[in-house]
Motif scaffolding. Sequence first.
Motif, mmCIF file in Angstrom:
data_model
loop_
_atom_site.group_PDB
_atom_site.id
_atom_site.type_symbol
_atom_site.label_atom_id
_atom_site.label_comp_id
_atom_site.label_asym_id
_atom_site.label_seq_id
_atom_site.Cartn_x
_atom_site.Cartn_y
_atom_site.Cartn_z
ATOM 1 N N MET A 1 0.959 -0.714 -0.047
ATOM 2 C CA MET A 1 -0.338 -0.326 -0.389
ATOM 3 C C MET A 1 1.384 1.220 0.398
ATOM 4 S SD MET A 1 -3.347 1.088 2.144
ATOM 5 C CE MET A 1 -3.760 2.113 2.522
ATOM 6 N N PHE A 2 0.360 2.112 -1.134
ATOM 7 C CA PHE A 2 1.162 3.284 -1.311
ATOM 8 C C PHE A 2 0.077 4.176 -0.410
ATOM 9 C CE2 PHE A 2 3.790 0.965 -4.253
ATOM 10 C CZ PHE A 2 4.648 1.050 -3.570
ATOM 11 N N LEU A 3 0.456 5.198 0.186
ATOM 12 C CA LEU A 3 -0.054 6.237 0.985
ATOM 13 C C LEU A 3 0.057 7.367 0.167
ATOM 14 C CD1 LEU A 3 -0.987 4.740 4.635
ATOM 15 C CD2 LEU A 3 -2.572 5.842 3.048
ATOM 16 N N LEU A 4 -0.246 7.964 -0.595
ATOM 17 C CA LEU A 4 0.219 9.394 -1.349
ATOM 18 C C LEU A 4 -0.357 10.629 -0.813
ATOM 19 C CD1 LEU A 4 0.734 7.975 -5.149
ATOM 20 C CD2 LEU A 4 2.567 7.868 -2.916
ATOM 21 N N LEU A 5 0.545 11.162 0.155
ATOM 22 C CA LEU A 5 -0.053 12.120 0.560
ATOM 23 C C LEU A 5 0.498 13.869 0.169
ATOM 24 C CD1 LEU A 5 -1.413 14.533 3.511
ATOM 25 C CD2 LEU A 5 0.679 13.752 3.665
ATOM 26 N N GLY A 6 -0.350 14.706 0.059
ATOM 27 C CA GLY A 6 -0.144 15.656 -1.233
ATOM 28 C C GLY A 6 -1.725 16.916 -1.094
ATOM 29 N N CYS A 7 -1.834 18.152 -1.291
ATOM 30 C CA CYS A 7 -2.826 18.743 -1.958
ATOM 31 C C CYS A 7 -3.306 19.047 -3.862
ATOM 32 C CB CYS A 7 -2.874 19.840 -1.411
ATOM 33 S SG CYS A 7 -1.389 21.244 -1.982
ATOM 34 N N ARG A 8 -3.581 19.724 -4.030
ATOM 35 C CA ARG A 8 -4.238 19.861 -5.618
ATOM 36 C C ARG A 8 -2.595 20.585 -5.678
ATOM 37 N NH1 ARG A 8 -6.948 24.312 -7.636
ATOM 38 N NH2 ARG A 8 -7.719 23.656 -10.003
ATOM 39 N N GLU A 9 -2.217 19.781 -7.573
ATOM 40 C CA GLU A 9 -1.291 20.410 -7.974
ATOM 41 C C GLU A 9 0.158 20.243 -7.488
ATOM 42 O OE1 GLU A 9 -2.231 23.676 -11.100
ATOM 43 O OE2 GLU A 9 -2.744 23.928 -8.598
ATOM 44 N N VAL B 1 -3.036 4.671 -2.302
ATOM 45 C CA VAL B 1 -3.937 5.937 -2.223
ATOM 46 C C VAL B 1 -4.039 7.250 -1.742
ATOM 47 C CG1 VAL B 1 -5.327 6.288 0.116
ATOM 48 C CG2 VAL B 1 -5.217 4.385 0.021
ATOM 49 N N MET B 2 -4.670 8.431 -2.696
ATOM 50 C CA MET B 2 -3.925 9.228 -3.161
ATOM 51 C C MET B 2 -4.708 10.488 -1.675
ATOM 52 S SD MET B 2 -3.630 9.417 -7.154
ATOM 53 C CE MET B 2 -3.048 10.764 -6.747
ATOM 54 N N ASN C 1 4.231 -3.997 4.862
ATOM 55 C CA ASN C 1 3.737 -3.490 3.418
ATOM 56 C C ASN C 1 3.472 -2.239 3.026
ATOM 57 O OD1 ASN C 1 4.784 -5.963 2.234
ATOM 58 N ND2 ASN C 1 3.403 -6.883 1.867
ATOM 59 N N VAL C 2 3.815 -1.596 3.575
ATOM 60 C CA VAL C 2 3.166 -0.373 3.733
ATOM 61 C C VAL C 2 4.365 1.309 3.198
ATOM 62 C CG1 VAL C 2 3.078 0.622 6.168
ATOM 63 C CG2 VAL C 2 1.132 1.733 4.193
ATOM 64 N N ALA C 3 4.042 2.029 2.646
ATOM 65 C CA ALA C 3 4.673 3.566 2.293
ATOM 66 C C ALA C 3 4.281 4.901 2.199
ATOM 67 C CB ALA C 3 5.773 2.910 1.177
ATOM 68 N N TRP C 4 4.049 5.819 3.341
ATOM 69 C CA TRP C 4 3.486 6.890 2.943
ATOM 70 C C TRP C 4 4.807 8.240 2.126
ATOM 71 C CZ3 TRP C 4 3.940 10.206 8.063
ATOM 72 C CH2 TRP C 4 2.631 11.604 7.705
#
Lengths: 300, 366
Positions: free
Chosen positions: B86-94, B228-229, B249-252
């Motif tokens: 699972m990839f947790l991708l964190l970020g706002c718009r653009e 996941v975005m 099995n997880v990355a953020w």
Amino acid sequence: MSSRPAGAWTPGLLALMCAWIPCAQSAETATKKSLPPLEQGVIVVTGLPSVIESRVPYLGDAPPQCIDFSVSVIGKSAPELHITTVAVANARLRELPSNSTEACNITGKSAPRSIFLHDVNATERRVRLFIPSESFPRRAQGEAAKLLLVKLDSPPSEQALLLLRQNPEWQNLIVWLAGVVAPLIAAALSYVIKTAYDRRKAHNESAEAFRRQHATDLADFFGNLYKSTVELETPDEYAKTLERELEAKGILGTLDAGQLDRLRAAVRANDRRLVGNILIHKFPENSEAIRRAHPGDRLR
Amino acid sequence: MSEEILRQLWKLRNDPFFPTLDAAGTALRPDALKRSLNPLLDARVLPFYFDIYDWNFSTLARDISPTKGLVSFPDPRTQPSDSAFMFLLLGCRESGLDSLANLILLKIKEVASGLEPLIVEVELAGREKAKNVATVAKLLLETLRNEGDEPPGLEKAVKKMQAAWDREYERQQFNTNADYSDVFQSFRNQLKDLIIRPLVLKIIAGGDNDSWVRIHNAVKRTCSHVIVMTPDIAYAKTAYNSMSTQTQNVAWIRAVPLTRDKAQQFLQQRLSNERVSGAVLPPTRPLLPFLTEAIDVLYEPGSGEKRTEALAHPVGWLRRMLYRALRDRLDSLVAAGVAAAALDLETTLIGAEQMKQAAQLDAKRI
């Protein structure tokens, strides 16, 4: 002083018209009795009310009452007429010169308890009756008293008086307040207190039920998402996220209005320690998890 | 005319923000860099990646190389086989989140020996866990159905899966705590010998940490990867913490907005990629045609703003601003009708004024 108009004078006049008859007697009774011979002289008192009221002011003591009346003798003049009072403590009497404007309290200081008028004939003689305020009774029904007029050659003539103390409006108001309003207020107050108590009790019960029903969710929240939220760097992010989550988890709904305001204020002020303490107080079962989320804050 | 200004005056062979040609002069696929970078469509966009990501919570997938994409990536041979990564991708718009997801997908393709990943793209509505798992199941079935009968037998398998799902959904639809684990096990059994392409679940919006963890539990044996975005740091962190205690099995990964210095580095990289070979720049103009004031103006705090942290902008927004300023300047020079050779370089530069205009125009457009 207040005087009684019309009928209030009637007993006095009857008594004066027939000196032997007491004032309290009715007109019918009076006419049945034999009139005194006019040769003996008839004492006539005018201007004396049968009811004398003392009106107690809102503040301070009641003033003394001065009642000015006239005395004359029709028929044979009286060489000496003795006037005194019965059952009026400290009453004073003074014959007033015509056109006298003597102040009432002056009369009280210097006048005797009874006076002798000499050579009383059909010419009216002005007399002042001074009654100090303490002579008026405290009882609501008043006190019966008499003005006694004694002529040497005839039996004494009596003028019945009723002394009344008129309590001020505020005393009536106090009585009314004590009797009507106070019980109403007490009832309303007890209703309000009971309602508040019931509401608080119901609120506490529902909060407890919420904690019981959502024990797993709450443990999960305080052990995980709450901790991540406390660790957020910016105050804006912290406030926004925590308010959203407390709302979403139903936690805000378990707080009463005061607690809610306090919690919201603490969240918006970024006072994370206070927020932690409020939540520990409300959710004692989760206190350990909440403390773990605030490692440096030394919560209660 | 604009080509001449670009080449002769500004020493650029291409628009540095939306280039049309690669270094060899071959046309790039426009959709591979139109909004976000997509090396799955055209691998030649890899050099355009600028590392703006925080890899501190991603030990297995990290760092960007202009040739390889992600430098390291979880090797399925070293991972527990029964659990999707699972990839947790964190970020706002653009903020460069889509580009990062595409980079991950490229790597998934590579580790699957070049097999194109089958992507189930999901947008979750709300935070109801059971409902969100159901949404994933429905969209998974739809994606598989769209594949037709390729590989052969898939169509039949999907019908069986659909029937199993309908039965389970009928039974559980009002259960707010349903995890549909049985039906997802049945999906895995149907697909395990059929689908050899990596099956990737990509949650592009919505949900929360609880939903994502629940979804991961449901699909962990059906899908190879879950991406996941999200813009929500608390959810991402909580999901990461909760999963990392159970599985590795997880990355953020966090897409970090660019501070002023980072923005200058980004511009420098973009310009360097598109410089005419052998170009010699005036020593005072390393960002030709941009002046450093053009960057400065983007980082001026607004009036009445009290900031404790440094101002930062998402990379997508920055790219648009720089592109707009360059394009407007170029258009105005072309409109003036003066030959490139006759122009004084200093009068063609993009400074604070031009950048301010670009930012204002963008604000009006919004």
